[in-house]
Design a protein around this motif. Structure first.
Motif, PDB file in Angstrom:
ATOM      1  N   PHE A   1       0.923  -1.233   0.076  1.00  0.00           N
ATOM      2  CA  PHE A   1      -0.221   0.146  -0.036  1.00  0.00           C
ATOM      3  C   PHE A   1       1.013   1.026   0.128  1.00  0.00           C
ATOM      4  CE2 PHE A   1      -2.934   3.320   1.878  1.00  0.00           C
ATOM      5  CZ  PHE A   1      -3.853   3.208   1.148  1.00  0.00           C
ATOM      6  N   VAL A   2       0.669   2.233  -0.935  1.00  0.00           N
ATOM      7  CA  VAL A   2       1.504   3.121  -1.146  1.00  0.00           C
ATOM      8  C   VAL A   2       0.933   4.416  -0.290  1.00  0.00           C
ATOM      9  CG1 VAL A   2       2.283   5.002  -2.718  1.00  0.00           C
ATOM     10  CG2 VAL A   2       2.108   2.642  -3.387  1.00  0.00           C
ATOM     11  N   ILE A   3       1.824   5.050   0.753  1.00  0.00           N
ATOM     12  CA  ILE A   3       1.564   6.225   1.607  1.00  0.00           C
ATOM     13  C   ILE A   3       2.317   7.439   0.996  1.00  0.00           C
ATOM     14  CG2 ILE A   3       0.422   4.821   3.189  1.00  0.00           C
ATOM     15  CD1 ILE A   3       3.090   5.412   4.938  1.00  0.00           C
ATOM     16  N   HIS A   4       2.105   8.640   1.681  1.00  0.00           N
ATOM     17  CA  HIS A   4       3.169   9.632   1.485  1.00  0.00           C
ATOM     18  C   HIS A   4       2.712  10.772   2.634  1.00  0.00           C
ATOM     19  CE1 HIS A   4      -0.105  12.607  -0.069  1.00  0.00           C
ATOM     20  NE2 HIS A   4      -0.582  11.598  -0.697  1.00  0.00           N
ATOM     21  N   PRO A   5       3.677  11.616   2.784  1.00  0.00           N
ATOM     22  CA  PRO A   5       3.517  12.444   3.831  1.00  0.00           C
ATOM     23  C   PRO A   5       2.486  13.429   3.331  1.00  0.00           C
ATOM     24  CG  PRO A   5       5.485  12.969   2.464  1.00  0.00           C
ATOM     25  CD  PRO A   5       5.059  11.859   2.114  1.00  0.00           C
ATOM     26  N   LEU A   6       1.442  13.847   4.344  1.00  0.00           N
ATOM     27  CA  LEU A   6       0.400  14.721   3.932  1.00  0.00           C
ATOM     28  C   LEU A   6       0.646  15.956   4.212  1.00  0.00           C
ATOM     29  CD1 LEU A   6      -2.554  12.414   5.739  1.00  0.00           C
ATOM     30  CD2 LEU A   6      -1.785  12.539   3.317  1.00  0.00           C
TER      31      LEU A   6
ATOM     32  N   TRP B   1       3.341  -4.580   3.130  1.00  0.00           N
ATOM     33  CA  TRP B   1       4.551  -3.582   3.159  1.00  0.00           C
ATOM     34  C   TRP B   1       3.617  -2.196   2.946  1.00  0.00           C
ATOM     35  CZ3 TRP B   1       4.732  -7.903   0.632  1.00  0.00           C
ATOM     36  CH2 TRP B   1       5.713  -8.993   1.333  1.00  0.00           C
ATOM     37  N   LEU B   2       3.689  -0.974   3.643  1.00  0.00           N
ATOM     38  CA  LEU B   2       3.350   0.306   3.451  1.00  0.00           C
ATOM     39  C   LEU B   2       4.708   0.871   2.640  1.00  0.00           C
ATOM     40  CD1 LEU B   2       1.612   1.426   6.618  1.00  0.00           C
ATOM     41  CD2 LEU B   2       0.489   0.152   4.748  1.00  0.00           C
ATOM     42  N   ILE B   3       4.592   1.379   1.673  1.00  0.00           N
ATOM     43  CA  ILE B   3       5.510   1.912   0.959  1.00  0.00           C
ATOM     44  C   ILE B   3       5.346   3.371   0.539  1.00  0.00           C
ATOM     45  CG2 ILE B   3       6.723   1.896  -1.292  1.00  0.00           C
ATOM     46  CD1 ILE B   3       5.963  -0.997  -1.701  1.00  0.00           C
ATOM     47  N   THR B   4       6.269   4.308   1.055  1.00  0.00           N
ATOM     48  CA  THR B   4       6.326   5.623   1.063  1.00  0.00           C
ATOM     49  C   THR B   4       6.851   6.258  -0.150  1.00  0.00           C
ATOM     50  OG1 THR B   4       6.526   5.562   3.439  1.00  0.00           O
ATOM     51  CG2 THR B   4       7.044   7.707   2.062  1.00  0.00           C
ATOM     52  N   VAL B   5       6.017   7.061  -0.798  1.00  0.00           N
ATOM     53  CA  VAL B   5       6.849   8.056  -1.937  1.00  0.00           C
ATOM     54  C   VAL B   5       6.897   9.344  -1.500  1.00  0.00           C
ATOM     55  CG1 VAL B   5       5.770   6.569  -3.927  1.00  0.00           C
ATOM     56  CG2 VAL B   5       4.412   8.395  -3.141  1.00  0.00           C
ATOM     57  N   GLY B   6       7.793  10.024  -1.678  1.00  0.00           N
ATOM     58  CA  GLY B   6       8.171  11.296  -0.820  1.00  0.00           C
ATOM     59  C   GLY B   6       7.204  12.633  -1.029  1.00  0.00           C
ATOM     60  N   GLY B   7       6.212  12.705  -2.153  1.00  0.00           N
ATOM     61  CA  GLY B   7       5.930  13.925  -2.362  1.00  0.00           C
ATOM     62  C   GLY B   7       4.633  14.323  -1.279  1.00  0.00           C
ATOM     63  N   THR B   8       4.672  15.542  -0.900  1.00  0.00           N
ATOM     64  CA  THR B   8       3.595  15.949  -0.075  1.00  0.00           C
ATOM     65  C   THR B   8       2.309  16.452  -1.058  1.00  0.00           C
ATOM     66  OG1 THR B   8       4.289  18.165  -0.101  1.00  0.00           O
ATOM     67  CG2 THR B   8       4.936  16.946   1.804  1.00  0.00           C
ATOM     68  N   PRO B   9       1.048  16.498  -0.645  1.00  0.00           N
ATOM     69  CA  PRO B   9       0.038  16.895  -1.442  1.00  0.00           C
ATOM     70  C   PRO B   9       0.368  17.938  -2.279  1.00  0.00           C
ATOM     71  CG  PRO B   9      -1.113  16.257   0.486  1.00  0.00           C
ATOM     72  CD  PRO B   9       0.514  16.115   0.587  1.00  0.00           C
ATOM     73  N   ARG B  10       0.930  19.268  -1.762  1.00  0.00           N
ATOM     74  CA  ARG B  10       1.398  20.464  -2.617  1.00  0.00           C
ATOM     75  C   ARG B  10       2.536  20.079  -3.649  1.00  0.00           C
ATOM     76  NH1 ARG B  10       3.648  25.326   0.987  1.00  0.00           N
ATOM     77  NH2 ARG B  10       5.584  24.026   1.401  1.00  0.00           N
ATOM     78  N   GLU B  11       3.479  19.077  -3.480  1.00  0.00           N
ATOM     79  CA  GLU B  11       4.389  18.885  -4.388  1.00  0.00           C
ATOM     80  C   GLU B  11       3.535  17.726  -5.456  1.00  0.00           C
ATOM     81  OE1 GLU B  11       7.455  19.610  -5.123  1.00  0.00           O
ATOM     82  OE2 GLU B  11       7.040  21.198  -3.472  1.00  0.00           O
ATOM     83  N   ILE B  12       2.847  16.831  -4.981  1.00  0.00           N
ATOM     84  CA  ILE B  12       2.175  16.200  -6.084  1.00  0.00           C
ATOM     85  C   ILE B  12       1.093  16.897  -7.103  1.00  0.00           C
ATOM     86  CG2 ILE B  12       0.233  14.291  -6.233  1.00  0.00           C
ATOM     87  CD1 ILE B  12       1.309  13.114  -3.751  1.00  0.00           C
ATOM     88  N   MET B  13       0.637  17.986  -6.410  1.00  0.00           N
ATOM     89  CA  MET B  13      -0.285  18.701  -7.231  1.00  0.00           C
ATOM     90  C   MET B  13       0.406  19.860  -7.983  1.00  0.00           C
ATOM     91  SD  MET B  13      -2.984  17.099  -6.513  1.00  0.00           S
ATOM     92  CE  MET B  13      -3.921  17.844  -7.629  1.00  0.00           C
TER      93      MET B  13
END
Length: 680
Positions: free
Chosen positions: A317-322, A377-389
């Protein structure tokens, strides 16, 4: 009476002499172990050649596969030469059939069981046919031959590597001088110290595998910690073997050996018996002969559960910093945040968005009442919502595909997308087309969980009772009812609330949806309207599910006190500043799910054992063995919402927490809404 003699290079401790019946003929079977003494083996063969109708040879490895070439061990050639006039076999033909069949039988019987599994072979040379069959279901094949042959801490990672290794190593190992040299080197003090390090490395490989292909005696050095939850493919599994497997918490055993009259029989013995019964040499026997015997005797691979049914499936499951704030809590970024001005953290936030995906934590202990288990496994990608958008969709796609490759390597069978990763671009469709494993956004269970939470919130506030129909005696409105999510919510709510109001600016679609609901839910009272204004103040529950991000869809000041509003739109329809204006109204954003079992998972901002609904959907699919693209795109299918809710109940999922824009609601929040509503 036909006589079959089995000559084994293994211990004489297990010798036997028995009489039995086989294919309607009386047989005597004699087993002689030579304790690894080849000369003794030749002597035994010379002594029994007059009375034996067929001979079975058991050598640790009899055939080696190097690309398309099959190499026979010189010991086998030598032993065969000592009895040239007798049918003599190692059982290689029958073994290959039974090994491959065991894999295909298990995959068919259990459904996708070996999909993307990490499979460790203690000897790829001995399990070559198993490896070829498994290669159709997984690329994660690992071979420990360099460990077992030479003590080299290296795993081979493909059939091609195994074949190339065999082409070089087998001829070397065929030479007695080489074998003696390897054995002598292993007794050197420094090498013996190195072997301990190698053994530790091999134990780690066992621990990280999901399936192990090995002879039973090759597993003796491994602990419960390393074998817990594993599937073992092996042969000649007795009750004593199962007891040992149970003590090591092995989940499942696949036994490919033939059984005769309640006891396992070596494939060399069985093939020799077939040869004697049919009066044919092993070279003269073809597939039809083996198929006829297998069907006549009812030989079948055995799937065994040492301690009751237990199946362990895997997910990612993919998570990222909010937010940037999340980054300041993560070492070593927490140290940087403490000593740096905010402008530096802005730079860090941008830089982290480009980092490769990494494992945040492993999730274990999820166990369904059915006996199925899930780990992942929880897998992290680094982008915050601001960076993703701030980037185009391809920026996020590339990181999600990198995460999918990592998940595949780990052995995950399905991957879920969390938070903003599932709303970028076409909401998972492109990622699913390019990813090497199935993808789901989790939005079906998110919609179901939000309505589940709303229904529970209404009960806990206690302003609306249950009517004669068994439904809530109140009124519910769905704003955006003709959209993909809205129509699903409307159809669900019609089964739970007495009256339902459908709102959308599309009259024809509204009328069609009204007909559908009345047909599906007998006795449903359905109203339609173009806007929410006319009926809003009478509603006990409101669901907003529009796609008009940034547009005001209702006036929260007109909602009656005690109303429960569920905002399932993403981005949210109701901004936090509007929510703050009405402390006497409960605005729900999501419903969190309590996972079954003793769940071990790193902190994700929720209480222990609690998961967001989108993560719970991934876990439900894993428990069910549904390794498929499930929820993708912005159009959520009603059937899938209903199905994932049903499957969640089957596997022990429960509503755990109800959340709003400021996090999980407490009992004080419910009491506040109840008290303020009663004052009006």
């Amino acid at each position: 009476m036909k006589t079959v003699v089995s000559v084994s290079q293994r211990s004489s401790e297990f010798d036997y002499d028995l009489e039995t019946e086989f294919l309607g003929q009386p047989f005597r079977i004699i087993r002689v172990g030579t304790d690894g003494d080849l000369s003794r083996g030749e002597a035994v063969l010379d002594s029994v050649k007059t009375e034996a109708d067929a001979i079975g040879l058991s050598v640790i490895h009899d055939q080696y596969h190097a690309s398309r070439t099959v190499l026979e061990h010189p010991d086998i050639t030598r032993l065969k030469a000592s009895v040239p006039d007798k049918p003599i076999t190692t059982g290689a033909k029958l073994r290959g059939i039974l090994q491959e069949w065991a894999v295909r039988h298990t995959q068919s019987e259990l459904g996708h069981f070996f999909d993307n599994a990490r499979v460790l072979f203690m000897s790829g040379q001995a399990g070559y046919r198993v490896a070829r069959a498994l290669s159709e279901y997984t690329d994660n094949l690992l071979f420990a031959d360099p460990y077992t042959d030479f003590g080299v801490p290296r795993l081979l990672t493909s059939l091609g590597q195994l074949e190339a290794y065999t082409a070089v190593s087998a001829p070397m190992m065929f030479r007695p001088a080489t074998a003696r040299a390897v054995e002598a080197i292993r007794h050197l003090p420094l090498v013996r110290l190195g072997e301990k390090l190698v053994a530790g490395s091999l134990r780690e490989a066992v621990k990280n595998a999901h399936v192990i292909v090995a002879a039973v005696d090759e597993l003796g050095d491994f602990s419960r910690e390393q074998l817990d939850g594993k599937t073992v493919i092996t042969s000649r599994v007795t009750d004593q073997t199962l007891d040992w497997m149970r003590s090591r918490r092995v989940a499942m055993v696949v036994d490919y050996s033939p059984w005769l009259h309640g006891r396992p029989v070596g494939v060399n013995v069985m093939e020799a018996m077939i040869s004697a019964a049919l009066a044919r040499t092993p070279d003269q026997m073809g597939p039809d002969d083996f198929l006829e015997v297998i069907e006549t005797l009812g030989i079948q691979p055995r799937i065994l559960y040492p301690d009751g049914y237990r199946r362990v499936n895997r997910f990612a499951f993919v998570i990222h910093p909010l937010s940037q704030q999340y980054l300041t809590k993560t070492p070593p970024l927490d140290w940087i945040a403490n000593v740096s001005p905010p402008v530096v953290m802005n730079i860090v936030e941008k830089a982290v968005a480009y980092t490769p995906p990494f494992i945040y934590c492993k999730v274990t202990g999820v166990q369904s009442p059915t006996g199925d288990e899930a780990e992942g496994w929880l897998i992290t990608v680094g982008g915050t919502p601001r960076e993703i958008m701030a980037h185009g969709p391809e920026f996020t796609y590339s990181r999600l595909l990198a995460a999918a490759k990592l998940a595949k390597k780990l052995g995950a069978q399905v991957m879920g997308l969390g938070a903003f990763t599932k709303v970028v671009g076409d909401a998972g469709i492109t990622v699913a087309k390019r990813a090497p494993l199935p993808i789901t956004t989790g939005n079906s269970y998110s919609a179901s969980g939000a309505l589940w939470a709303a229904h529970e919130a209404m009960k806990r506030i206690g302003l609306v009772g249950i009517g004669a129909s068994g439904k809530m005696a109140g009124k519910a409105m769905v704003v955006g009812a003709t959209g993909a999510i809205g129509s699903v919510c409307a159809r669900l709510l019609a089964k739970a609330v007495d009256e339902i109001y459908l709102v959308a600016p599309e009259p024809a679609k509204l009328l069609s949806l009204k007909e559908t609901i009345e047909r599906e839910t007998k006795g449903a009272v359905v109203h339609v309207a173009g806007t929410a204004d006319r009926d809003l103040e009478h509603m006990d529950m409101v669901v907003t599910a529009t796609s008009g991000a940034g547009k005001r869809v209702l006036d929260i000041m007109r909602v009656k006190p005690g109303c429960v509003i569920t905002d399932v739109a993403r981005p949210l329809d109701i901004p936090p500043e509007d929510v703050a204006k009405r402390p006497d109204v409960m605005v729900i954003e999501s419903g969190e799910i309590e996972l079954p079992g003793q769940v071990a998972m790193k902190d994700i901002g929720l209480p222990k054992g609690i998961a967001y609904a989108c993560l719970a959907e991934t876990i439900v699919l894993t428990l069910e063995g549904r390794f498929e693209n499930f929820t993708l795109g912005r159009n959520i299918e009603w059937e899938k919402v209903r199905e994932i809710y049903r499957l969640g109940l089957k596997h022990g999922m429960r509503l755990a927490a109800i959340s709003g824009v400021n996090g999980v609601f407490s009992e004080e929040d419910f009491e506040r809404v109840r008290v303020l509503a009663n004052r009006q």
